[in-house]
Scaffold this motif. Structure first.
Motif, PDB file in Angstrom:
ATOM      1  N   VAL A  92       0.865  -1.180   0.000  1.00 56.70           N
ATOM      2  CA  VAL A  92       0.000   0.000   0.000  1.00 56.70           C
ATOM      3  C   VAL A  92       0.902   1.230   0.000  1.00 56.70           C
ATOM      4  O   VAL A  92       1.755   1.380   0.887  1.00 56.70           O
ATOM      5  CB  VAL A  92      -0.933   0.017   1.227  1.00 56.70           C
ATOM      6  N   LYS A  93       0.701   2.087  -0.974  1.00 49.92           N
ATOM      7  CA  LYS A  93       1.560   3.264  -1.111  1.00 49.92           C
ATOM      8  C   LYS A  93       0.708   4.508  -1.330  1.00 49.92           C
ATOM      9  O   LYS A  93      -0.257   4.469  -2.099  1.00 49.92           O
ATOM     10  CB  LYS A  93       2.512   3.078  -2.305  1.00 49.92           C
ATOM     11  N   ILE A  94       1.051   5.594  -0.637  1.00 42.97           N
ATOM     12  CA  ILE A  94       0.354   6.868  -0.866  1.00 42.97           C
ATOM     13  C   ILE A  94       1.375   7.955  -1.179  1.00 42.97           C
ATOM     14  O   ILE A  94       2.504   7.937  -0.690  1.00 42.97           O
ATOM     15  CB  ILE A  94      -0.509   7.281   0.348  1.00 42.97           C
ATOM     16  N   TYR A  95       0.951   8.894  -2.024  1.00 46.46           N
ATOM     17  CA  TYR A  95       1.820  10.012  -2.380  1.00 46.46           C
ATOM     18  C   TYR A  95       0.978  11.145  -2.947  1.00 46.46           C
ATOM     19  O   TYR A  95      -0.215  10.968  -3.245  1.00 46.46           O
ATOM     20  CB  TYR A  95       2.890   9.585  -3.390  1.00 46.46           C
ATOM     21  N   VAL A  96       1.597  12.308  -3.094  1.00 50.70           N
ATOM     22  CA  VAL A  96       0.910  13.509  -3.586  1.00 50.70           C
ATOM     23  C   VAL A  96       1.619  14.019  -4.828  1.00 50.70           C
ATOM     24  O   VAL A  96       2.853  14.085  -4.867  1.00 50.70           O
ATOM     25  CB  VAL A  96       0.874  14.613  -2.510  1.00 50.70           C
ATOM     26  N   LEU A  97       0.831  14.359  -5.852  1.00 48.29           N
ATOM     27  CA  LEU A  97       1.350  15.024  -7.048  1.00 48.29           C
ATOM     28  C   LEU A  97       0.527  16.277  -7.273  1.00 48.29           C
ATOM     29  O   LEU A  97      -0.678  16.190  -7.548  1.00 48.29           O
ATOM     30  CB  LEU A  97       1.271  14.108  -8.268  1.00 48.29           C
ATOM     31  N   GLU A  98       1.164  17.431  -7.131  1.00 53.80           N
ATOM     32  CA  GLU A  98       0.487  18.721  -7.271  1.00 53.80           C
ATOM     33  C   GLU A  98      -0.712  18.799  -6.318  1.00 53.80           C
ATOM     34  O   GLU A  98      -0.532  18.720  -5.109  1.00 53.80           O
ATOM     35  CB  GLU A  98       0.090  18.961  -8.732  1.00 53.80           C
ATOM     36  N   SER A  99      -1.924  18.880  -6.847  1.00 45.34           N
ATOM     37  CA  SER A  99      -3.097  19.048  -5.974  1.00 45.34           C
ATOM     38  C   SER A  99      -3.888  17.755  -5.804  1.00 45.34           C
ATOM     39  O   SER A  99      -5.037  17.783  -5.367  1.00 45.34           O
ATOM     40  CB  SER A  99      -4.026  20.128  -6.546  1.00 45.34           C
ATOM     41  N   ASP A 100      -3.264  16.618  -6.139  1.00 42.57           N
ATOM     42  CA  ASP A 100      -3.965  15.334  -6.069  1.00 42.57           C
ATOM     43  C   ASP A 100      -3.279  14.370  -5.107  1.00 42.57           C
ATOM     44  O   ASP A 100      -2.047  14.371  -4.956  1.00 42.57           O
ATOM     45  CB  ASP A 100      -4.039  14.684  -7.457  1.00 42.57           C
ATOM     46  N   PHE A 101      -4.102  13.551  -4.474  1.00 44.96           N
ATOM     47  CA  PHE A 101      -3.648  12.498  -3.576  1.00 44.96           C
ATOM     48  C   PHE A 101      -3.800  11.145  -4.282  1.00 44.96           C
ATOM     49  O   PHE A 101      -4.835  10.886  -4.905  1.00 44.96           O
ATOM     50  CB  PHE A 101      -4.486  12.529  -2.288  1.00 44.96           C
ATOM     51  N   PHE A 102      -2.786  10.301  -4.199  1.00 42.32           N
ATOM     52  CA  PHE A 102      -2.825   8.995  -4.845  1.00 42.32           C
ATOM     53  C   PHE A 102      -2.614   7.900  -3.809  1.00 42.32           C
ATOM     54  O   PHE A 102      -1.813   8.046  -2.885  1.00 42.32           O
ATOM     55  CB  PHE A 102      -1.724   8.864  -5.912  1.00 42.32           C
ATOM     56  N   ILE A 103      -3.366   6.818  -3.972  1.00 39.17           N
ATOM     57  CA  ILE A 103      -3.128   5.611  -3.188  1.00 39.17           C
ATOM     58  C   ILE A 103      -3.079   4.440  -4.149  1.00 39.17           C
ATOM     59  O   ILE A 103      -3.933   4.321  -5.038  1.00 39.17           O
ATOM     60  CB  ILE A 103      -4.204   5.403  -2.097  1.00 39.17           C
ATOM     61  N   GLU A 104      -2.065   3.594  -3.988  1.00 41.07           N
ATOM     62  CA  GLU A 104      -1.905   2.415  -4.827  1.00 41.07           C
ATOM     63  C   GLU A 104      -1.868   1.174  -3.940  1.00 41.07           C
ATOM     64  O   GLU A 104      -1.171   1.151  -2.926  1.00 41.07           O
ATOM     65  CB  GLU A 104      -0.627   2.506  -5.663  1.00 41.07           C
ATOM     66  N   GLY A 131       0.731  -9.769 -10.855  1.00 41.75           N
ATOM     67  CA  GLY A 131      -0.287  -9.194  -9.979  1.00 41.75           C
ATOM     68  C   GLY A 131      -1.000  -7.996 -10.589  1.00 41.75           C
ATOM     69  O   GLY A 131      -0.896  -7.728 -11.796  1.00 41.75           O
ATOM     70  N   THR A 132      -1.709  -7.279  -9.744  1.00 47.08           N
ATOM     71  CA  THR A 132      -2.510  -6.135 -10.164  1.00 47.08           C
ATOM     72  C   THR A 132      -2.285  -4.955  -9.220  1.00 47.08           C
ATOM     73  O   THR A 132      -2.097  -5.147  -8.013  1.00 47.08           O
ATOM     74  CB  THR A 132      -4.016  -6.489 -10.161  1.00 47.08           C
ATOM     75  N   ILE A 133      -2.295  -3.757  -9.784  1.00 44.40           N
ATOM     76  CA  ILE A 133      -2.214  -2.529  -8.985  1.00 44.40           C
ATOM     77  C   ILE A 133      -3.494  -1.733  -9.207  1.00 44.40           C
ATOM     78  O   ILE A 133      -3.878  -1.469 -10.348  1.00 44.40           O
ATOM     79  CB  ILE A 133      -0.996  -1.668  -9.380  1.00 44.40           C
TER      80      ILE A 133
END
Length: 373
Positions: free
Chosen positions: A292-304, A361-363
């Motif tokens: 489980v990975k989270i990060y921010v790019l500009e004004s968006d939040f991402f979780i993978e 696998g799948t992301i």
């Protein structure tokens, strides 16, 4: 100048053209109000009545009356027995649900003072109101179906994790029973007091676990607010701990900012996590790792969320977010999970994608705006 007679009144060609312009302007304004509708239904209907009042030949004397279901509005104080009026019935799904009337004061005016084109205009606006109200009812129905689907899915998730949670509860409940027996047999010694403290601690722990389950399963409106996402994700992973243990797999949680805040509904976000994690656990082989990975790019939040399972067959990739689509055997999956996830993500103005993990696998990647309002 030619004079025309309409419904008993004499009206010149020039006056006819002026009235026609008013009617066309009215239709345009009513259409605009309906298209731009963002307020409550009653506010939109109020505006339509005000627009309609200006379209009649003697607009300074006209009174608009609208009744639709429980809604009622008139542009001025009205005594129906003291007026003459035109009316048009409002039908909703082919059933009469109200009416639209235009009144003139009785004595000053008669039925002959209404124009034929005004009746056509009244019928057209009634039809527009009917269509508008039907769309509103359909939207309410769709929202209700969506909420019901989310609730069914939450209950399905509870069914999957209850076994693990029950196992977690066995230890504190055992402590409660064991130390309760000691209290019955002991005196007011210091050790007994310490035992009491342990009982209290175990009882509080059990209560909090049950409370979280109840809170998650109950129905409530979406409440988007700024929350720290790392604790929310950590708690979800902790609650899924027994499921990971039973499947003999582990997880890794990668993040940079422990205080990262995102504007979202924490209950629905937890529902997203549970759905994807349950699927990931289901397909993961023993001794594999879910990342489980989270990060921010500009004004968006991402979780993978990445698993090491067999991946998604190419022909199924376009169907995985459809309601009731599942590759699980009968009785093991409702096919609602990813559909509900997709709906929640969209309601948060985000996107969800799936792509192949390397080497296997799948992301699932979810993008949400840091701020939605």
């Amino acid at each position: 100048m030619i004079a025309l007679k309409t419904m008993g009144s004499i009206i010149t060609t020039e006056e006819t053209l002026q009235e026609r312009i008013k009617e066309l302007s009215c239709l345009y304004d009513v259409s605009s109000v309906i298209i731009l509708h963002e307020e409550s239904v009653t506010d939109t209907l109020d505006k339509i009545c005000s627009i309609l009042e200006r379209a009649w030949r003697f607009s300074d004397k006209a009174i608009i009356e609208l009744q639709l279901g429980d809604y009622y509005f008139s542009t001025s104080k009205l005594m129906p027995e003291e007026t003459v009026f035109q009316q048009s019935i409002i039908s909703v799904f082919n059933e009469s649900k109200g009416y639209l009337k235009v009144h003139y004061p009785l004595g000053e005016f008669s039925q002959n003072d209404f124009l034929c084109d005004e009746q056509k205009l009244l019928n057209k606006v009634s039809s527009d109101i009917s269509s508008f109200y039907e769309r509103h009812l359909n939207q309410e129905k769709n929202e209700l179906l969506k909420r019901n689907m989310e609730r069914v899915d939450r209950l399905a998730i509870l069914g999957e994790i209850t076994a693990g949670i029950a196992h977690e509860l066995n230890t504190p409940l055992g402590n409660i029973l064991g130390f309760a027996e000691l209290i019955q047999e002991s005196t007011k010694e210091k050790q007994s007091q310490l035992d009491c403290a342990k009982i209290i601690k175990a009882a509080i722990y059990s209560r909090e676990v049950v409370k979280k389950l109840m809170f998650f399963s109950c129905e409530m409106p979406q409440n988007r607010r700024f929350v720290e996402v790392v604790p929310v994700i950590s708690e979800a992973l902790s609650l899924m701990g027994p499921n990971f243990k039973k499947a003999e797999i582990s997880y890794e949680f990668d993040y940079q900012d422990p205080q990262l805040e995102v504007q979202l509904d924490s209950i629905q976000f937890t529902q997203i996590l549970f759905n994807i994690l349950i699927n990931a656990i289901y397909v993961s082989p023993k001794n594999s790792v879910i990342k489980v990975k989270i990060y921010v790019l500009e004004s968006d939040f991402f979780i993978e969320i990445a698993d090491q399972g067999p991946g998604i067959v190419e022909e199924f990739k376009s169907k995985i977010f459809e309601p009731f689509f599942t590759t699980k055997p009968v009785g093991e999956g409702s096919g609602l999970g990813l559909s509900v996830v997709h709906g929640i993500v969209k309601s948060h103005k985000g996107d969800i994608f799936s792509f192949d993990n390397v080497p296997q696998g799948t992301i699932f990647q979810i993008r949400l705006p840091l701020k939605t309002i």
